[in-house]
Design a protein around this motif. Structure first.
Motif, PDB file in Angstrom:
ATOM      1  N   GLU A 154       1.454   0.758 -11.170  1.00 39.90           N
ATOM      2  CA  GLU A 154       0.745  -0.475 -10.835  1.00 39.90           C
ATOM      3  C   GLU A 154      -0.448  -1.075 -10.629  1.00 39.90           C
ATOM      4  OE1 GLU A 154      -1.861  -1.536  -7.415  1.00 39.90           O
ATOM      5  OE2 GLU A 154      -0.649   0.542  -6.616  1.00 39.90           O
ATOM      6  N   SER A 208       5.060  -6.487  -4.715  1.00 43.73           N
ATOM      7  CA  SER A 208       5.774  -5.792  -3.701  1.00 43.73           C
ATOM      8  C   SER A 208       4.024  -6.579  -2.771  1.00 43.73           C
ATOM      9  CB  SER A 208       5.544  -4.058  -3.637  1.00 43.73           C
ATOM     10  OG  SER A 208       6.383  -3.968  -4.663  1.00 43.73           O
ATOM     11  N   LEU A 245       3.703   8.656 -11.062  1.00 44.43           N
ATOM     12  CA  LEU A 245       2.880   7.042 -10.581  1.00 44.43           C
ATOM     13  C   LEU A 245       1.577   6.567 -11.334  1.00 44.43           C
ATOM     14  CD1 LEU A 245       3.865   6.819  -6.471  1.00 44.43           C
ATOM     15  CD2 LEU A 245       4.822   5.903  -7.977  1.00 44.43           C
ATOM     16  N   ASN A 249       6.017   4.415 -12.426  1.00 43.26           N
ATOM     17  CA  ASN A 249       5.496   2.922 -11.893  1.00 43.26           C
ATOM     18  C   ASN A 249       4.241   3.062 -11.962  1.00 43.26           C
ATOM     19  OD1 ASN A 249       3.943   1.701  -9.788  1.00 43.26           O
ATOM     20  ND2 ASN A 249       6.532   1.303  -9.666  1.00 43.26           N
ATOM     21  N   TYR A 258       1.110  -4.678  -5.862  1.00 36.87           N
ATOM     22  CA  TYR A 258       0.700  -4.791  -4.742  1.00 36.87           C
ATOM     23  C   TYR A 258      -0.036  -6.078  -4.298  1.00 36.87           C
ATOM     24  CZ  TYR A 258       0.403  -2.677  -0.175  1.00 36.87           C
ATOM     25  OH  TYR A 258       0.123  -2.279   0.906  1.00 36.87           O
ATOM     26  N   LYS A 310       7.107   3.112  -3.350  1.00 33.53           N
ATOM     27  CA  LYS A 310       6.820   3.877  -4.934  1.00 33.53           C
ATOM     28  C   LYS A 310       7.401   5.365  -5.200  1.00 33.53           C
ATOM     29  CE  LYS A 310       2.802   2.851  -6.371  1.00 33.53           C
ATOM     30  NZ  LYS A 310       1.803   2.923  -7.058  1.00 33.53           N
ATOM     31  N   GLU A 355       4.520  -3.235 -11.613  1.00 37.67           N
ATOM     32  CA  GLU A 355       4.173  -3.217 -10.109  1.00 37.67           C
ATOM     33  C   GLU A 355       3.339  -4.310  -9.572  1.00 37.67           C
ATOM     34  OE1 GLU A 355       5.095  -2.010  -5.755  1.00 37.67           O
ATOM     35  OE2 GLU A 355       6.133  -1.254  -7.492  1.00 37.67           O
ATOM     36  N   HIS A 398       2.571   3.703  -1.625  1.00 37.91           N
ATOM     37  CA  HIS A 398       2.960   4.883  -2.430  1.00 37.91           C
ATOM     38  C   HIS A 398       4.477   5.488  -2.345  1.00 37.91           C
ATOM     39  CE1 HIS A 398      -1.343   4.217  -3.364  1.00 37.91           C
ATOM     40  NE2 HIS A 398      -0.822   4.742  -4.844  1.00 37.91           N
TER      41      HIS A 398
END
Length: 574
Positions: free
Chosen positions: A127, A260, A348, A125, A167, A341, A165, A338
């Motif tokens: 972000e 998200s 991550l 992931n 946020y 996720k 992703e 987190h």
């Protein structure tokens, strides 16, 4: 299989042979063994540290082990010479046909040259951006956006499954400020003359939001108490800002898989779930923070708060996950995010602005706690970009209120220039973006220099076709000499550069490599300016032209693959 991968496999078989012969114990860890170019090209084509890595666990002398390895590696048909250097490094010189074969392998693999299975299908992931939804993207967001997107592409290229992703911080006080700013613009749209007080967002980008609210609700909320319109205006304004943000990112060729919402995260009770999970493990407790430095007992009122034991994971103090009013701290909400996720990814990565450096230690501690240390987590800090025009600071944008918009910059210099430039320095190093310099057509401008190398090959290709030289015939690569194969050797490093950049989470390494490769190609090409027999296009020698152009096309392919990872177009002419 690429040349470096092939020789890594050869080396493994050689080590297996030593195990069978009883010269090495079985089961030794080999992950630290490398096959790479020697620092000094005069030492050969490849070097390995295998003997240095294995000697100690094998209980033997590294040079003695290296000599035994040399005896195995000398059996390879591709190897012209093998030698031991220093305390036990091994250098190999290959027959030139190995490099000619790699030139052909590059074009045969095409867009897949450099692709690997390093990631083994693990999910990462990434972000990035995650700017507050309070206005258009500005150049402060741009660098992190490009770094994150290029890193995501790089990880996919080496075999990871990647979730891109964003946020959306839509639960904090900044979105209430956005709603109040939108209310002012709403009143303005209804004919009222307004003044924007300190603390609200002054940019003209909120005028369309105000106009839409006026069209939807008339004067219903002009004099209504804030409690009646704040949530409504907040929802409308955030939704409009997200559309604007997505449009701005699209100008850079950036699209996320997932947006998200922090507000939805909290509404779903995710922070409570994370807190309960940590309490069960004794990692959250109710306690009182120490008074801030400089505060006297009269100034400080101790309050019992739920604290995360971040000191257990290397932080310098335990951290509150809730405020005294019962609301979640930013850290508490981030911790829950987190946790969410990590449930759908093996690794991550967060791309953050350097101004968040102070919170890295605590969130790393939180992820370690929430995943029992099983999830690799990297936070990459990105420094701000200073905008200049011919060396002078760029004035702020009136439309934005207090910053230069990403959209304005992309429209002026182009997506490719912005993306490549953002990767010409390590992410945590300061960067100047000078509008004059990024558009220069010189060696000093990496964007131009790399794209020009690609376009130069395309130009020779067109001119050869116009001269009647058939490029469909097989090229005789035996006509390539040592100087030309020297460029091929650098091109052959692309797969290992890709893997190293992915492992280190550093996409700027691709930009650095492409510049070096372009420089080597330009140097080779420019030799034709001084000596006619070094030209790529030699009408009277079509076979040599085909060989050199075949090499050029392989260099072009590597540049195209690297630029694709960076999200930059490989142009055919300039």
């Amino acid at each position: 299989m690429t040349l470096y991968a092939r020789f890594a496999a050869h080396l493994n078989l050689a080590l297996d042979a030593l195990v069978l012969a009883g010269d090495l114990p079985a089961g030794l860890e080999r992950r630290a063994i490398t096959v790479e170019p020697p620092r000094d090209p005069s030492h050969g084509d490849l070097a390995t540290n295998a003997a240095m890595v294995l000697a100690k666990p094998a209980g033997t002398n590294p040079r003695a082990l290296a000599e035994k390895l040399v005896a195995e590696l000398e059996k390879l048909d591709e190897v012209a010479a093998v030698s031991v250097a220093g305390p036990g490094f091994i250098n190999l010189t290959l027959h030139e046909d190995s490099w000619r074969g790699e030139v052909a392998a590059i074009l045969e693999a095409g867009a897949d040259y450099g692709r690997s299975s390093l990631g083994a299908g693990t999910t990462v992931n990434v972000e990035y951006v995650s700017a507050n939804p309070t206005g258009p993207m500005h150049m402060g967001h741009c660098r992190g956006a490009v770094v994150g997107d290029a890193l995501a592409s790089l990880l996919e290229y080496v075999g990871h499954k990647v979730i891109r992703e964003y946020y959306v911080n839509d639960a904090g006080g900044q979105v209430d400020v956005l709603a109040r700013s939108a209310h002012l613009r709403y009143r303005e749209a209804l004919g009222e003359t307004i003044e924007i007080p300190e603390g609200l967002y002054p940019g003209d980008y909120l005028k369309p939001v105000g106009a839409q609210l006026a069209a939807d609700y008339g004067d219903k909320y002009v004099d209504a108490p804030e409690s009646e319109w704040l949530a409504l205006f907040r929802k409308t304004a955030v939704a409009t800002m997200l559309v604007m943000i997505k449009d701005d990112l699209a100008l850079l060729g950036i699209h996320h898989d997932l947006f998200s919402s922090e507000a939805e995260l909290q509404a779903a009770g995710k922070p409570e779930q994370a807190e309960a999970w940590l309490r069960e493990r004794g990692l959250v407790y109710d306690g009182v923070l120490e008074a801030p430095k400089g505060e006297t007992p009269e100034d400080w009122e101790p309050v019992e708060l739920p604290l995360f034991r971040s000191t257990q994971f290397g932080d310098d103090q335990d951290r509150p996950i809730k405020k005294s009013n019962g609301q979640w701290t930013y850290f508490g909400a981030d911790l829950a995010y987190h946790f969410q996720k990590a449930q759908s990814a093996d690794q991550l990565i967060d791309i953050w602005g350097a101004d968040h450096a102070g919170t890295v230690k605590r969130i790393v501690a939180a992820v370690q706690a929430l995943t029992d240390g099983k999830t690799r987590f990297d936070v990459k800090l990105v420094q701000m970009v200073r905008l200049l025009r011919a060396g002078e600071p760029v004035k702020m944008s009136k439309r934005a209120g207090n910053f230069v918009t990403l959209a304005d910059v992309v429209r002026e210099v182009g997506k490719d220039v912005v993306r490549f430039t953002m990767l010409t320095r390590k992410a945590d190093a300061q960067m100047d973006f000078d509008f004059a310099k990024v558009l220069e057509t010189s060696k000093e401008n990496p964007v131009f220099y790399v794209q020009y190398a690609h376009a130069r090959v395309a130009s020779v290709h067109r001119r050869a076709a116009e001269a009647g030289i058939s490029l469909d015939e097989d090229a005789d690569l035996s006509l390539l000499d040592a100087r030309e194969l020297g460029v091929a050797k650098l091109a052959a490093q692309f797969p290992r550069v890709v893997e190293a950049a992915a492992s280190a989470r550093e996409p700027h390494r691709i930009a650095f490599y492409l510049y070096d490769l372009a420089a080597e190609f330009h140097a080779l090409y420019n030799m034709g300016n001084d000596s006619a027999d070094r030209r790529f296009l030699m009408v009277e020698q079509p076979a040599l032209t085909r060989a050199r152009l075949f090499l050029g096309r392989s260099i072009q392919q590597v540049i195209r693959n690297g630029l694709a990872l960076m999200g930059v177009e490989a142009v055919e002419e300039m």
